[in-house]
Write a protein that holds these residues in place. Sequence first.
Motif, PDB file in Angstrom:
ATOM      1  N   VAL A   1       0.843  -1.205   0.000  1.00 27.89           N
ATOM      2  CA  VAL A   1       0.000   0.000   0.000  1.00 27.89           C
ATOM      3  C   VAL A   1       0.873   1.247   0.000  1.00 27.89           C
ATOM      4  O   VAL A   1       0.593   2.231  -0.710  1.00 27.89           O
ATOM      5  CB  VAL A   1      -0.951  -0.003   1.206  1.00 27.89           C
ATOM      6  N   PHE A   2       1.955   1.238   0.784  1.00 29.96           N
ATOM      7  CA  PHE A   2       2.877   2.368   0.763  1.00 29.96           C
ATOM      8  C   PHE A   2       3.475   2.545  -0.623  1.00 29.96           C
ATOM      9  O   PHE A   2       3.604   3.677  -1.121  1.00 29.96           O
ATOM     10  CB  PHE A   2       3.997   2.173   1.776  1.00 29.96           C
ATOM     11  N   LEU A   3       3.841   1.436  -1.258  1.00 32.79           N
ATOM     12  CA  LEU A   3       4.404   1.511  -2.602  1.00 32.79           C
ATOM     13  C   LEU A   3       3.424   2.156  -3.566  1.00 32.79           C
ATOM     14  O   LEU A   3       3.811   2.962  -4.419  1.00 32.79           O
ATOM     15  CB  LEU A   3       4.768   0.108  -3.079  1.00 32.79           C
TER      16      LEU A   3
ATOM     17  N   TRP B   1       2.098   9.081   6.084  1.00 33.67           N
ATOM     18  CA  TRP B   1       1.523   8.287   7.171  1.00 33.67           C
ATOM     19  C   TRP B   1       1.996   6.830   7.137  1.00 33.67           C
ATOM     20  O   TRP B   1       2.253   6.211   8.171  1.00 33.67           O
ATOM     21  CB  TRP B   1       0.003   8.349   7.081  1.00 33.67           C
ATOM     22  N   LEU B   2       2.113   6.270   5.920  1.00 37.61           N
ATOM     23  CA  LEU B   2       2.458   4.858   5.771  1.00 37.61           C
ATOM     24  C   LEU B   2       3.953   4.611   5.606  1.00 37.61           C
ATOM     25  O   LEU B   2       4.371   3.460   5.453  1.00 37.61           O
ATOM     26  CB  LEU B   2       1.723   4.277   4.556  1.00 37.61           C
ATOM     27  N   ALA B   3       4.747   5.658   5.611  1.00 39.44           N
ATOM     28  CA  ALA B   3       6.191   5.505   5.395  1.00 39.44           C
ATOM     29  C   ALA B   3       6.824   4.640   6.485  1.00 39.44           C
ATOM     30  O   ALA B   3       6.413   4.693   7.654  1.00 39.44           O
ATOM     31  CB  ALA B   3       6.863   6.874   5.367  1.00 39.44           C
ATOM     32  N   PRO B   4       7.815   3.826   6.134  1.00 45.15           N
ATOM     33  CA  PRO B   4       8.506   3.013   7.146  1.00 45.15           C
ATOM     34  C   PRO B   4       9.194   3.901   8.180  1.00 45.15           C
ATOM     35  O   PRO B   4       9.554   5.051   7.903  1.00 45.15           O
ATOM     36  CB  PRO B   4       9.548   2.239   6.323  1.00 45.15           C
TER      37      PRO B   4
ATOM     38  N   ILE C   1      16.589  -0.475   3.394  1.00 39.09           N
ATOM     39  CA  ILE C   1      16.081  -0.585   2.019  1.00 39.09           C
ATOM     40  C   ILE C   1      17.274  -0.664   1.070  1.00 39.09           C
ATOM     41  O   ILE C   1      18.151   0.200   1.078  1.00 39.09           O
ATOM     42  CB  ILE C   1      15.180   0.600   1.656  1.00 39.09           C
ATOM     43  N   SER C   2      17.294  -1.682   0.223  1.00 43.70           N
ATOM     44  CA  SER C   2      18.424  -1.897  -0.681  1.00 43.70           C
ATOM     45  C   SER C   2      18.321  -1.029  -1.934  1.00 43.70           C
ATOM     46  O   SER C   2      17.260  -0.473  -2.244  1.00 43.70           O
ATOM     47  CB  SER C   2      18.492  -3.366  -1.090  1.00 43.70           C
TER      48      SER C   2
END
Length: 304
Positions: free
Chosen positions: A45-47, A207-210, A216-217
């Motif tokens: 969903v974030f993506l 809001w949904l960001a890690p 993250i690679s």
Amino acid sequence: MKRTSNQNPAIEKPASGVINGLIGVVIFSGSLPATRIAVLEFDPVFLTVARAAIAGVFALCLLLLFKQRRPARRQIPSLIIVAMGVVIGFPLLTALALQYVTSAHSIVFVGLLPLATAAFGVLRGGERPRPAFWFFSVLGSLLVVGFAVSQGLTASPTGDILMLLAILACGLGYAEGAKISKALGGWQVICWALVLSLPIVMPLTAWLAPVSFSRISTPAWLSLAYVSLFSMLIGFVFWYRGLVQGGIAAVGQLQLLQPFFGLALAAALLHEQVSLGMFGVTVAVILCVAGARRYGRINPLPSR
């Protein structure tokens, strides 16, 4: 005696539509391998919202840089339909569906996308393809579905419903975007649709960001960049231009090739095995695309 050109404008425009449409399809085909890589490290969903937000910022910059006029008030509803269909609806619904079904299973529904685009082209764009067009488009879709089923698929009612809704949303967005592109311009349509979505996707992205991006690679970041800039923006520039030049129904059939391009890219990038049967079906689908193109318009442009 004055020499006349051997080129026929009636042929040139549909031919350009096919070229632009094919470029768009190839770009869209890279979305699946890129998404596969990205969702390994990003929430689906974030993506979805992040790619729309990134593309929206670039779209706004392009509109300001080239000093594009704002769309008329009567065009706003169509742009909202495009945004809900291809900017938010399709990416979000497919991301949710892939939690229930495999990527291979989704090929079944991507193969139905040309029919959805053609159907909405009839409803929203006023196109009236010949009966033979529907024969070739249905046949091509059945070939894609049959190929996917032959690979051995697992079923999930929830995933299937989400994918079906995604295809309907995308088909409507494609057809509506092509319709309004005739007045507003191809790349302007997707840019304005992305800009209209910014008030929704920007807050959701934050809001949904890690909590941390340190793990993250590089491949995941590159994949996010691809689905944001190419899949969400650049691909649509070519795609909408192709739909306007060649017709929604005729050029829309090029989508039949998208699953096979996607599998080819997956094999090259992700080292997945591709069977000889894929290439045989691809040839048959190409013939269906050629037949659909031939009968995609009732009234061809007159020769000069």
